[in-house]
Design a protein around this motif. Structure first.
Motif, PDB file in Angstrom:
ATOM      1  N   LYS A 180       0.823  -0.988  -0.015  1.00  0.00           N
ATOM      2  CA  LYS A 180       0.129  -0.018   0.121  1.00  0.00           C
ATOM      3  C   LYS A 180       0.956   1.315  -0.076  1.00  0.00           C
ATOM      4  CE  LYS A 180      -4.007  -2.266   2.284  1.00  0.00           C
ATOM      5  NZ  LYS A 180      -5.042  -2.052   3.109  1.00  0.00           N
ATOM      6  N   ASP A 181       2.095   1.163   0.431  1.00  0.00           N
ATOM      7  CA  ASP A 181       3.001   2.410   0.727  1.00  0.00           C
ATOM      8  C   ASP A 181       3.388   2.505  -0.735  1.00  0.00           C
ATOM      9  OD1 ASP A 181       2.644   2.583   3.395  1.00  0.00           O
ATOM     10  OD2 ASP A 181       4.584   1.530   3.826  1.00  0.00           O
ATOM     11  N   GLY A 182       3.761   1.617  -1.447  1.00  0.00           N
ATOM     12  CA  GLY A 182       4.192   1.795  -2.828  1.00  0.00           C
ATOM     13  C   GLY A 182       2.879   2.476  -3.795  1.00  0.00           C
ATOM     14  N   TRP A 183       1.780   1.798  -3.850  1.00  0.00           N
ATOM     15  CA  TRP A 183       0.754   2.388  -4.439  1.00  0.00           C
ATOM     16  C   TRP A 183       0.203   3.679  -4.046  1.00  0.00           C
ATOM     17  CZ3 TRP A 183      -1.747   2.438  -8.702  1.00  0.00           C
ATOM     18  CH2 TRP A 183      -2.835   3.027  -8.947  1.00  0.00           C
ATOM     19  N   SER A 184       0.604   4.229  -2.736  1.00  0.00           N
ATOM     20  CA  SER A 184       0.273   5.612  -2.398  1.00  0.00           C
ATOM     21  C   SER A 184       1.325   6.435  -3.173  1.00  0.00           C
ATOM     22  CB  SER A 184       0.447   5.801  -0.865  1.00  0.00           C
ATOM     23  OG  SER A 184       1.615   5.659  -0.191  1.00  0.00           O
ATOM     24  N   GLY A 185       2.531   6.144  -3.361  1.00  0.00           N
ATOM     25  CA  GLY A 185       3.547   7.037  -4.166  1.00  0.00           C
ATOM     26  C   GLY A 185       2.792   7.215  -5.572  1.00  0.00           C
ATOM     27  N   TYR A 186       2.530   6.160  -6.387  1.00  0.00           N
ATOM     28  CA  TYR A 186       1.988   6.438  -7.532  1.00  0.00           C
ATOM     29  C   TYR A 186       0.685   7.143  -7.554  1.00  0.00           C
ATOM     30  CZ  TYR A 186       5.596   4.048  -9.479  1.00  0.00           C
ATOM     31  OH  TYR A 186       7.108   3.441 -10.242  1.00  0.00           O
ATOM     32  N   LEU A 187      -0.340   6.996  -6.385  1.00  0.00           N
ATOM     33  CA  LEU A 187      -1.571   7.638  -6.479  1.00  0.00           C
ATOM     34  C   LEU A 187      -1.213   9.145  -6.432  1.00  0.00           C
ATOM     35  CD1 LEU A 187      -4.670   7.125  -6.053  1.00  0.00           C
ATOM     36  CD2 LEU A 187      -3.916   7.197  -3.572  1.00  0.00           C
ATOM     37  N   ALA A 188      -0.171   9.518  -5.495  1.00  0.00           N
ATOM     38  CA  ALA A 188       0.348  10.769  -5.454  1.00  0.00           C
ATOM     39  C   ALA A 188       0.818  11.485  -6.624  1.00  0.00           C
ATOM     40  CB  ALA A 188       1.154  10.863  -4.349  1.00  0.00           C
ATOM     41  N   MET A 189       1.549  10.612  -7.267  1.00  0.00           N
ATOM     42  CA  MET A 189       2.012  11.150  -8.627  1.00  0.00           C
ATOM     43  C   MET A 189       0.943  11.296  -9.654  1.00  0.00           C
ATOM     44  SD  MET A 189       3.527   9.132 -11.719  1.00  0.00           S
ATOM     45  CE  MET A 189       4.461   9.387 -12.876  1.00  0.00           C
ATOM     46  N   GLY A 190      -0.020  10.285  -9.599  1.00  0.00           N
ATOM     47  CA  GLY A 190      -1.054  10.281 -10.623  1.00  0.00           C
ATOM     48  C   GLY A 190      -1.901  11.705 -10.580  1.00  0.00           C
ATOM     49  N   LYS A 191      -2.070  12.003  -9.305  1.00  0.00           N
ATOM     50  CA  LYS A 191      -2.709  13.400  -8.949  1.00  0.00           C
ATOM     51  C   LYS A 191      -2.040  14.616  -9.399  1.00  0.00           C
ATOM     52  CE  LYS A 191      -5.349  11.726  -4.994  1.00  0.00           C
ATOM     53  NZ  LYS A 191      -5.406  11.610  -3.488  1.00  0.00           N
ATOM     54  N   GLU A 192      -0.595  14.576  -9.304  1.00  0.00           N
ATOM     55  CA  GLU A 192      -0.002  15.856  -9.819  1.00  0.00           C
ATOM     56  C   GLU A 192      -0.055  15.626 -11.306  1.00  0.00           C
ATOM     57  OE1 GLU A 192       4.048  16.590  -8.045  1.00  0.00           O
ATOM     58  OE2 GLU A 192       3.702  14.573  -6.774  1.00  0.00           O
TER      59      GLU A 192
END
Length: 195
Positions: A180-192
């Motif tokens: 989940k920590d790894g996915w949260s990084g890509y989730l934040a990147m996607g939002k940017e």
């Protein structure tokens, strides 16, 4: 939106970034991932057919492009200046993944020099960031001091990123509590990306 993921150096999470960004974008609108790398890593990752988005080769892409809102391109490894020129002209954003390691940052500097001369729109993503790493903080500071665009999001170094392709899934769906920590990084990147 057309987004290309590119790097002059292998092992910087280019395909991993393409897969996970496509997964994020698919939640917003139909997304196609084009595997333009000769290694065909994204197509191999997609073979079990568990991904939520379509993955096609560069050759097959023209048939599908019209049906998708977002296109993510996993570019070939070590693109030439001419390749970068074509990518810069044909996409809305070039994402440049890099680890905070010195050799990777050196390859990134070469890429940035080429892209700046072209006036390309690009943004740097720090990947494989070790836990409690000062190297990532130092790399970010150096990049920002040079006035380079850097994603606020960072992608952690996790074993789950190495194992998820074996199951044909994203890290979001990988059975590991830390995934989940790894996915949260890509989730934040996607939002940017979509800002």
């Amino acid at each position: 939106m057309i987004i290309a993921i590119a790097s002059l150096k292998g092992g910087c999470s280019k395909t991993t970034t393409a897969i996970h960004l496509a997964a994020y974008l698919q939640k917003k609108a139909p997304t196609l991932l084009i595997d333009a790398d000769k290694n065909r890593s994204a197509l191999t990752w997609a073979k079990p057919e568990k991904l939520s988005f379509k993955v096609v080769s560069e050759t097959a892409a023209p048939k599908y492009i019209k049906d998708y809102t977002h296109i993510v391109i996993d570019t070939q490894a070590r693109p030439s200046p001419k390749d970068f020129e074509e990518l810069a002209d044909g996409c809305d954003l070039l994402v440049l993944p890099t680890t905070p390691r010195a050799l990777d940052l050196d390859a990134l500097a070469q890429t940035v020099d080429v892209l700046k001369q072209m006036g390309a729109t690009f943004k740097i993503l720090l990947t494989q960031v070790p836990p409690r790493s000062t190297a990532a903080r130092d790399a970010r500071k150096s990049l920002e001091e040079l006035g380079l665009p850097v994603f606020k999001a960072e992608i952690k170094r996790l074993v789950a990123f190495e194992r998820a392709p074996l199951l044909g899934t994203t890290i979001k769906n990988y059975p590991d509590a830390r995934a989940k920590d790894g996915w949260s990084g890509y989730l934040a990147m996607g939002k940017e990306v979509l800002r």
